[in-house]
Write a protein that holds these residues in place. Structure first.
Motif, PDB file in Angstrom:
ATOM      1  N   ARG A 101      22.747 -40.302 -13.100  1.00  0.00           N
ATOM      2  CA  ARG A 101      23.736 -39.235 -13.142  1.00  0.00           C
ATOM      3  C   ARG A 101      24.066 -38.719 -11.747  1.00  0.00           C
ATOM      4  NH1 ARG A 101      21.970 -35.490 -18.398  1.00  0.00           N
ATOM      5  NH2 ARG A 101      22.140 -37.173 -19.956  1.00  0.00           N
ATOM      6  N   SER A 146      18.512 -32.284 -11.810  1.00  0.00           N
ATOM      7  CA  SER A 146      19.113 -31.823 -13.054  1.00  0.00           C
ATOM      8  C   SER A 146      19.942 -30.580 -12.776  1.00  0.00           C
ATOM      9  CB  SER A 146      18.031 -31.494 -14.089  1.00  0.00           C
ATOM     10  OG  SER A 146      18.590 -30.860 -15.229  1.00  0.00           O
ATOM     11  N   SER A 147      21.064 -30.457 -13.487  1.00  0.00           N
ATOM     12  CA  SER A 147      21.929 -29.287 -13.338  1.00  0.00           C
ATOM     13  C   SER A 147      21.563 -28.170 -14.301  1.00  0.00           C
ATOM     14  CB  SER A 147      23.401 -29.687 -13.565  1.00  0.00           C
ATOM     15  OG  SER A 147      23.844 -30.584 -12.582  1.00  0.00           O
ATOM     16  N   ARG A 148      20.488 -28.351 -15.074  1.00  0.00           N
ATOM     17  CA  ARG A 148      20.087 -27.301 -16.006  1.00  0.00           C
ATOM     18  C   ARG A 148      19.683 -26.046 -15.237  1.00  0.00           C
ATOM     19  NH1 ARG A 148      16.592 -30.192 -20.864  1.00  0.00           N
ATOM     20  NH2 ARG A 148      18.299 -31.551 -21.617  1.00  0.00           N
ATOM     21  N   ARG A 149      19.979 -24.932 -15.833  1.00  0.00           N
ATOM     22  CA  ARG A 149      19.801 -23.650 -15.144  1.00  0.00           C
ATOM     23  C   ARG A 149      18.373 -23.438 -14.670  1.00  0.00           C
ATOM     24  NH1 ARG A 149      21.513 -17.741 -17.628  1.00  0.00           N
ATOM     25  NH2 ARG A 149      21.054 -16.512 -15.746  1.00  0.00           N
ATOM     26  N   ILE A 150      17.384 -23.781 -15.493  1.00  0.00           N
ATOM     27  CA  ILE A 150      15.991 -23.547 -15.135  1.00  0.00           C
ATOM     28  C   ILE A 150      15.600 -24.316 -13.876  1.00  0.00           C
ATOM     29  CG2 ILE A 150      15.161 -25.383 -16.674  1.00  0.00           C
ATOM     30  CD1 ILE A 150      12.652 -23.680 -17.135  1.00  0.00           C
ATOM     31  N   TRP A 151      16.140 -25.562 -13.722  1.00  0.00           N
ATOM     32  CA  TRP A 151      15.803 -26.371 -12.555  1.00  0.00           C
ATOM     33  C   TRP A 151      16.603 -25.943 -11.333  1.00  0.00           C
ATOM     34  CZ3 TRP A 151      11.406 -28.414 -13.118  1.00  0.00           C
ATOM     35  CH2 TRP A 151      10.998 -28.955 -14.333  1.00  0.00           C
ATOM     36  N   ASN A 187      30.204 -30.171  -8.265  1.00  0.00           N
ATOM     37  CA  ASN A 187      29.026 -30.157  -9.116  1.00  0.00           C
ATOM     38  C   ASN A 187      27.954 -29.312  -8.435  1.00  0.00           C
ATOM     39  OD1 ASN A 187      26.225 -31.370  -9.785  1.00  0.00           O
ATOM     40  ND2 ASN A 187      27.493 -32.150 -11.438  1.00  0.00           N
TER      41      ASN A 187
END
Length: 253
Positions: free
Chosen positions: A145, A182-187, A15
């Motif tokens: 998560r 968070s795994s979101r690209r922005i973060w 991850n």
């Protein structure tokens, strides 16, 4: 309640957020303990991601994984140093360990009192322990998560008070995991910036974890622990079986 070893492995090794968290904690660890040449280094819980820097020069590295969590072979290359153990009865001699790392072990344990006494027992004179726990004021402890969203989060004061009750002397503490969980690209793209700000100005951002270094005091812990017979655990194929009694000498697995 301990997390499953497969979930922990998937987070830290498969991850992007987990790999970033591993790098953040390892960076802080090496600021505290840059080397362990000729020493015995042990980890309890799921400390394997942080033990790798010491594999080359330490006299011995041991990854203790509690029965309720499960065990996996580690490292994937070379001789296995992971062993399945009872949570509060480690197959190590008293006073055998120079450095001890506890990650995902204390906050998820139902027997934290006995666990701390066992940690005190295995440390040698002058030994150091590093306790890594979720920060109750951080965002990571509020998101399930990640592994830091499970178990009991601590404040720095709560952890240090508990350690003193078990004859540990807290000496240094640092924060880690300043990035957004968070795994979101922005973060993920801004993770390095948050980590840098958090390390240089920790008052501005609450880190997701505390890392408290403590030394062993010479007086034994108060109270008594009844040491039961070691649990007999089934070990997955390809993993070195726990040694009956205590581990000594060089690793064989």
């Amino acid at each position: 309640m301990h997390l499953d070893v497969q979930d922990l492995r998937n987070f830290y090794y498969r991850n992007a957020l987990g790999r970033s968290a591993q790098a953040s904690m390892r960076r802080r660890l090496l600021e505290l303990w840059p080397e362990a040449k000729g020493q015995t280094v042990a980890g309890f819980g799921f400390a394997a991601p942080l033990l790798r820097p010491y594999l080359a020069d330490a006299r011995r590295v041991i990854a203790l994984m509690p029965g309720p969590q499960g065990v996996m072979p580690w490292p994937p290359e070379g001789q296995n140093v992971a062993v399945l153990t009872e949570e509060t009865l480690w197959p190590l001699e008293t006073g055998h360990v120079d450095k001890l790392i506890i990650l995902h072990g204390l906050e998820t344990s139902d027997r934290a009192y006995d666990l701390l006494e066992e940690a005190w027992r295995v440390l040698g004179p002058g030994g150091k322990a590093l306790f890594i726990v979720p920060n109750r004021a951080g965002l990571w402890s509020r998101r399930d998560r990640t592994p830091f969203g499970y178990g009991r989060p601590y404040s720095a004061g709560q952890l240090e008070t508990q350690l003193r009750k078990h004859q540990f002397l807290p000496e240094r503490h640092v924060g880690a995991l300043y990035q957004f969980p968070s795994s979101r690209r922005i973060w993920m793209k801004s993770a390095a910036m948050f980590e840098k700000v958090g390390r240089t100005m920790p008052g501005m951002i609450a880190g997701g974890a505390f890392m408290v270094e403590a030394s062993k005091l010479i007086y034994p812990p108060k109270g008594k622990v009844v040491r039961s017979k070691a649990l007999r655990q089934k070990v997955p194929q390809g993993v070195t079986a726990p040694v009956a009694g205590f581990i000594t000498g060089d690793p064989q697995g």
